[in-house]
Design a protein around this motif. Structure first.
Motif, PDB file in Angstrom:
ATOM      1  N   ASP A 653       2.309   3.684   9.342  1.00 49.40           N
ATOM      2  CA  ASP A 653       1.983   2.434   8.658  1.00 49.40           C
ATOM      3  C   ASP A 653       0.475   2.201   8.632  1.00 49.40           C
ATOM      4  O   ASP A 653      -0.087   1.778   7.606  1.00 49.40           O
ATOM      5  CB  ASP A 653       2.673   1.250   9.343  1.00 49.40           C
ATOM      6  CG  ASP A 653       4.177   1.238   9.115  1.00 49.40           C
ATOM      7  OD1 ASP A 653       4.623   1.822   8.103  1.00 49.40           O
ATOM      8  OD2 ASP A 653       4.902   0.659   9.939  1.00 49.40           O
ATOM      9  N   LEU A 657      -1.535   1.923   4.968  1.00 50.56           N
ATOM     10  CA  LEU A 657      -2.195   0.685   4.555  1.00 50.56           C
ATOM     11  C   LEU A 657      -3.680   0.895   4.283  1.00 50.56           C
ATOM     12  O   LEU A 657      -4.289   0.154   3.496  1.00 50.56           O
ATOM     13  CB  LEU A 657      -1.987  -0.391   5.616  1.00 50.56           C
ATOM     14  CG  LEU A 657      -0.539  -0.904   5.742  1.00 50.56           C
ATOM     15  CD1 LEU A 657      -0.391  -1.835   6.936  1.00 50.56           C
ATOM     16  CD2 LEU A 657      -0.104  -1.613   4.460  1.00 50.56           C
ATOM     17  N   LEU A 660      -3.601   2.327   0.539  1.00 53.05           N
ATOM     18  CA  LEU A 660      -2.712   1.721  -0.445  1.00 53.05           C
ATOM     19  C   LEU A 660      -3.471   1.106  -1.627  1.00 53.05           C
ATOM     20  O   LEU A 660      -2.907   0.919  -2.712  1.00 53.05           O
ATOM     21  CB  LEU A 660      -1.842   0.656   0.233  1.00 53.05           C
ATOM     22  CG  LEU A 660      -0.445   0.418  -0.372  1.00 53.05           C
ATOM     23  CD1 LEU A 660       0.311   1.723  -0.551  1.00 53.05           C
ATOM     24  CD2 LEU A 660       0.354  -0.536   0.513  1.00 53.05           C
ATOM     25  N   SER A 661      -4.742   0.807  -1.435  1.00 49.92           N
ATOM     26  CA  SER A 661      -5.526   0.253  -2.538  1.00 49.92           C
ATOM     27  C   SER A 661      -5.689   1.250  -3.682  1.00 49.92           C
ATOM     28  O   SER A 661      -6.042   0.857  -4.806  1.00 49.92           O
ATOM     29  CB  SER A 661      -6.909  -0.184  -2.032  1.00 49.92           C
ATOM     30  OG  SER A 661      -7.603   0.935  -1.466  1.00 49.92           O
ATOM     31  N   TYR A 688       7.457   2.456  -1.692  1.00 53.04           N
ATOM     32  CA  TYR A 688       6.498   1.533  -1.076  1.00 53.04           C
ATOM     33  C   TYR A 688       7.049   0.116  -1.056  1.00 53.04           C
ATOM     34  O   TYR A 688       6.854  -0.636  -0.086  1.00 53.04           O
ATOM     35  CB  TYR A 688       5.176   1.568  -1.842  1.00 53.04           C
ATOM     36  CG  TYR A 688       4.369   2.832  -1.607  1.00 53.04           C
ATOM     37  CD1 TYR A 688       3.830   3.111  -0.355  1.00 53.04           C
ATOM     38  CD2 TYR A 688       4.144   3.731  -2.639  1.00 53.04           C
ATOM     39  CE1 TYR A 688       3.096   4.271  -0.137  1.00 53.04           C
ATOM     40  CE2 TYR A 688       3.414   4.889  -2.440  1.00 53.04           C
ATOM     41  CZ  TYR A 688       2.889   5.158  -1.179  1.00 53.04           C
ATOM     42  OH  TYR A 688       2.168   6.302  -0.962  1.00 53.04           O
ATOM     43  N   GLU A 689       7.762  -0.281  -2.126  1.00 51.31           N
ATOM     44  CA  GLU A 689       8.331  -1.631  -2.175  1.00 51.31           C
ATOM     45  C   GLU A 689       9.338  -1.848  -1.058  1.00 51.31           C
ATOM     46  O   GLU A 689       9.451  -2.953  -0.510  1.00 51.31           O
ATOM     47  CB  GLU A 689       9.009  -1.855  -3.533  1.00 51.31           C
ATOM     48  CG  GLU A 689       8.041  -2.045  -4.681  1.00 51.31           C
ATOM     49  CD  GLU A 689       8.735  -2.086  -6.032  1.00 51.31           C
ATOM     50  OE1 GLU A 689       8.276  -2.814  -6.912  1.00 51.31           O
ATOM     51  OE2 GLU A 689       9.749  -1.375  -6.197  1.00 51.31           O
ATOM     52  N   TYR A 692       6.898  -2.066   2.135  1.00 51.51           N
ATOM     53  CA  TYR A 692       5.742  -2.967   2.104  1.00 51.51           C
ATOM     54  C   TYR A 692       5.925  -4.004   0.986  1.00 51.51           C
ATOM     55  O   TYR A 692       5.030  -4.230   0.174  1.00 51.51           O
ATOM     56  CB  TYR A 692       4.448  -2.168   1.882  1.00 51.51           C
ATOM     57  CG  TYR A 692       4.267  -1.039   2.872  1.00 51.51           C
ATOM     58  CD1 TYR A 692       3.991  -1.297   4.212  1.00 51.51           C
ATOM     59  CD2 TYR A 692       4.400   0.284   2.455  1.00 51.51           C
ATOM     60  CE1 TYR A 692       3.832  -0.258   5.123  1.00 51.51           C
ATOM     61  CE2 TYR A 692       4.242   1.326   3.351  1.00 51.51           C
ATOM     62  CZ  TYR A 692       3.973   1.053   4.684  1.00 51.51           C
ATOM     63  OH  TYR A 692       3.826   2.079   5.582  1.00 51.51           O
ATOM     64  N   SER A 693       7.087  -4.616   0.931  1.00 55.14           N
ATOM     65  CA  SER A 693       7.358  -5.613  -0.110  1.00 55.14           C
ATOM     66  C   SER A 693       6.380  -6.777   0.039  1.00 55.14           C
ATOM     67  O   SER A 693       6.092  -7.234   1.148  1.00 55.14           O
ATOM     68  CB  SER A 693       8.793  -6.123  -0.005  1.00 55.14           C
ATOM     69  OG  SER A 693       9.015  -6.736   1.247  1.00 55.14           O
ATOM     70  N   ASN A 695       3.197  -6.609  -0.675  1.00 54.70           N
ATOM     71  CA  ASN A 695       1.831  -6.104  -0.641  1.00 54.70           C
ATOM     72  C   ASN A 695       1.231  -6.173  -2.041  1.00 54.70           C
ATOM     73  O   ASN A 695       1.841  -5.735  -3.020  1.00 54.70           O
ATOM     74  CB  ASN A 695       1.825  -4.661  -0.126  1.00 54.70           C
ATOM     75  CG  ASN A 695       0.422  -4.092  -0.027  1.00 54.70           C
ATOM     76  OD1 ASN A 695      -0.156  -3.673  -1.030  1.00 54.70           O
ATOM     77  ND2 ASN A 695      -0.106  -4.074   1.188  1.00 54.70           N
ATOM     78  N   HIS A 697      -1.153  -4.589  -3.568  1.00 53.42           N
ATOM     79  CA  HIS A 697      -1.386  -3.319  -4.247  1.00 53.42           C
ATOM     80  C   HIS A 697      -0.073  -2.748  -4.785  1.00 53.42           C
ATOM     81  O   HIS A 697      -0.041  -2.166  -5.883  1.00 53.42           O
ATOM     82  CB  HIS A 697      -2.039  -2.323  -3.281  1.00 53.42           C
ATOM     83  CG  HIS A 697      -3.357  -2.790  -2.744  1.00 53.42           C
ATOM     84  ND1 HIS A 697      -4.438  -3.058  -3.551  1.00 53.42           N
ATOM     85  CD2 HIS A 697      -3.755  -3.055  -1.456  1.00 53.42           C
ATOM     86  CE1 HIS A 697      -5.455  -3.454  -2.796  1.00 53.42           C
ATOM     87  NE2 HIS A 697      -5.063  -3.467  -1.531  1.00 53.42           N
TER      88      HIS A 697
END
Length: 751
Positions: A653, A657, A660-661, A688-689, A692-693, A695, A697
């Motif tokens: 993680d 992160l 992720l940008s 990713y969703e 990291y829902s 987020n 980006h």
């Protein structure tokens, strides 16, 4: 459509013809039609208050239907003399101002005048006569009527019903179905599937083997083409969608038969469906529609591996074909159609008692496919068709009867069926034997010439000769024949050994198991032939001439080893191929292409054939994929994450992160690839969703994909919104207690 179409209405039978007539009246006059329960009809086959030619005043109207089983019969007014006294009574009691005669007889002008005079003399104010030509004209003009009575597509010339472009598109469907459309009886499941297809653009037909799934799907596809300008696209697997879907064509209708495996569950299909879920949803948003079929037990097995939450339409549009819920009339009509349009001799049909046939249709074992076999002489040799017990046994023990027929075939016919099976149900015509085929024929002691002579003798019973776009091939008449043939070779060690050595690898590993691992319909290879299987796997895997791209081929092989082999065969295979463990834990490209490696890696760990060092190597590979290549699709699969320890997940993680940008830019670049970019980007973003829902980006990446696929399609929805595809006529009660559906079974069966 300027030319009046012709339909073989004489092949309907009296009962179906009456249904057709009532549908025409109901839809043309927009009035409910009274239908009477079985009993004396009093000269009426139907009744309504009609206003066809009498302004706004509703007039009591009697409907009379007369059917002929002869193709070119002419109507004689004398056929109505018995009706005159009955109708006169209704006139005197104020129940008949209009008399409507509907018949598939041809009616001359003189006969029509005589009939009109006869009824006007007894007080009928208006007499309407619709003979064969008039009915054909109505069916030509009204597409909705044709879609509501889909048997008509099999009783007319589709090259005339559909325009040239649509007919070319329908060719593959017609080749698949042959004459099955002419035998179709719309049941409740048929109407429910049509409604799902109209309202939700997706229909999943589930049913027992032989329950009529494919026939329903074909009729829906042809009806949609006729009524709604749909363009059908046949899919072999759901994986084909990314190549066949045209985002700028909103009228595509995708048809996938046996979507989760033909005769048994193919675990690779569930993975493919999970990967394709977002693309299917995008296609539906763009106007496309889907018809999918599956055997009930196959879908039940697949459902455990499907991510239903990602594509809820699989559950919301599921239509189960429950043969036990068919009405008595539906069952009898199905049996009638198969007998009347089959190849049985008249003397055989005449020896069948209508009462016995009604008993057979009502039996719990009744299935449409078994009804079809009863209409084919090859399957009924030696069957005492005049005895009810024999007929019931034919339906109650279909596998035993088929095995007996197969065993009693001459060796050339057995070999012909074997070649079709070896060639994956796709034996080219004209046929040229391969070296493996020649070895197979040599084992059976039969010549190639004898097999070539046997093939056409099996057409219509066991086999079907299919022709599409200039290509011709032999295939089994029905998938259940594959079941029976595999059951037969399982009991013949020499034939099974030849099948293991000669079958295409992808077919072999989808039909056999090494050890009894509980897969319904699979051929369980005895331990004496395990060496043959392992030698085949190792030989192919070490070859540079793979039958398909390496990733896809390995995916199927690893699925086979993980799902269809027991621990002892796995031990044998590892001893023969020392690199198997290393390969199972190696990820080199798109993670979504290695779901079967995930399965095998887990099995190897659980069974003690792999250790923690192998697991760590896999974790490091997955981490590199998601951090360096944005390959985040595996986040949506908890099974992949199960290889990580808690500390390893925390580290994963942290690293994700940090990068992720870059996700939105990566998606933008991927969408430049029109063939694979959308699917690859959508899979990764969905992963990713899931982890990291929320987020920002990830949300931005999803927005970019939606913009790419979001447009206003030019969808011709008017026809789809018409009730035609969703309200096709259900069989209604017969009008005469003393008439059996089977009474005209043997009349004029040719034409």
């Amino acid at each position: 459509m300027s030319t009046v179409l012709e339909f073989k209405l004489h092949q309907l039978g009296w009962f179906s013809f009456e249904q057709l007539c009532r549908t025409i009246v109901r839809e043309s006059w927009r009035q409910p039609v009274e239908v009477y329960s079985r009993g004396p009809d009093g000269g009426r086959d139907g009744f309504l208050y009609g206003n066809r030619q009498t302004g706004s005043t509703l007039s009591p109207t009697i409907l009379q239907f007369k059917h002929s089983s002869a193709a070119d019969a002419h109507f004689s007014p004398s056929k109505l003399k018995l009706e005159l006294d009955k109708v006169k009574k209704h006139v005197l009691e104020g129940r008949c101002e209009v008399y409507v005669l509907m018949t598939n007889f041809k009616v001359t002008g003189d006969s029509a005048s005589e009939i009109q005079n006869l009824f006007k003399e007894i007080g009928v104010r208006e007499v309407i006569i619709m003979g064969y030509e008039a009915l054909c004209e109505i069916l030509t003009e009204q597409k909705t009527l044709r879609s509501m009575v889909p048997r008509l597509y099999g009783l007319g010339d589709l090259s005339e019903i559909l325009d040239e472009r649509h007919y070319a598109q329908a060719e593959e469907i017609l080749a698949l179905m042959h004459d099955h459309l002419a035998r179709l009886v719309p049941v409740r499941a048929h109407r429910a599937a049509a409604k799902a297809l109209r309202n939700q653009r997706f229909a999943l037909l589930i049913g027992k083997p032989g329950s009529g799934k494919t026939s329903i799907a074909a009729s829906l596809a042809i009806g949609a083409m006729d009524l709604c300008d749909a363009r059908p696209v046949m899919l072999s697997r759901i994986d084909d969608l990314h190549e066949r879907w045209n985002p700028r064509d909103p009228n595509q209708l995708f048809w996938l038969d046996d979507g989760f495996g033909v005769t048994q569950y193919d675990s690779t299909t569930a993975e493919a469906w999970n990967r394709a879920a977002s693309q299917i949803a995008a296609a539906i948003r763009g106007g496309a529609r889907f018809i999918v079929t599956s055997r009930d037990y196959v879908y039940a097995a697949a459902r455990r591996d499907l991510k239903i939450s990602a594509f809820p339409l699989l559950e919301e549009t599921r239509v189960v074909i429950e043969v036990e819920s068919f009405s008595p009339e539906e069952r009898e009509q199905i049996l009638y159609n198969h007998l009347r349009l089959g190849n049985q001799q008249n003397e055989v049909l005449m020896s069948m008692s209508p009462i016995d046939l009604e008993e057979v249709a009502a039996d719990a074992s009744f299935l449409p496919e078994i009804a079809r076999r009863l209409g084919e002489p090859l399957f009924t040799q030696g069957l005492r068709v005049s005895k009810l017990d024999s007929l019931l046994d034919f339906f109650r023990k279909p596998t035993a009867f088929l095995l007996e027929v197969l065993t009693n075939l001459d060796v050339a016919s057995q070999a012909a069926l074997g070649l079709v099976h070896l060639h994956s149900n796709h034996l080219p015509s004209p046929y040229v034997a391969t070296d493996d085929d020649k070895e197979f024929l040599q084992r059976l002691g039969v010549s190639l010439g004898a097999v070539l002579r046997a093939l056409p003798t099996l057409e219509g019973s066991f086999l079907r000769l299919t022709s599409v776009a200039g290509e011709r091939w032999w295939k089994f008449q029905h998938p259940t024949f594959t079941d029976v043939y595999q059951g037969w070779i399982e009991k013949e060690p020499e034939l099974l050994a030849e099948y293991i050595g000669s079958a295409r690898l992808d077919d072999l590993i989808r039909t056999i198991t090494c050890g009894n691992v509980g897969i319904k319909g699979a051929v369980v290879v005895p331990t004496s032939l395990w060496e043959n299987v392992s030698a085949r796997l190792i030989k192919i895997q070490s070859s540079s001439k793979l039958p398909r791209i390496t990733v896809a081929w390995n995916d199927a092989v690893f699925q086979f080893i993980a799902k269809r082999c027991d621990r002892e065969f796995l031990r044998l295979l590892i001893n023969r191929k020392q690199t198997l463990v290393e390969e199972a834990f190696t990820i080199e490209s798109s993670i979504s292409g290695y779901t079967s490696k995930r399965l095998l890696a887990r099995v190897l760990l659980d069974e003690g054939f792999a250790g923690d060092s192998d697991r760590v190597r896999l974790v490091e590979s997955l981490t590199r994929k998601v951090v360096e290549e944005m390959g985040g699709s595996f986040f949506a699969d908890e099974e992949w994450l199960g290889f990580f320890t808690e500390a390893e997940l925390n580290e994963l993680d942290r690293r994700v992160l940090e990068v992720l940008s870059d996700l939105d830019d990566w998606v933008r670049d991927e969408l430049q690839d029109p063939e694979f970019g959308l699917a690859f980007a959508d899979e990764s973003v969905a992963g990713y969703e899931s982890r990291y829902s929320g987020n920002l980006h990830v949300l931005e990446a999803r927005r970019r994909i939606e913009e790419f696929t979001d447009y206003e399609p030019d969808v011709n929805s008017d026809a789809w919104e018409d009730e035609g595809l969703a309200t096709m006529s259900a069989p209604s009660q017969a009008a005469d207690l003393n008439r059996s559906i089977f009474e005209d079974l043997t009349f004029s069966r040719v034409g």
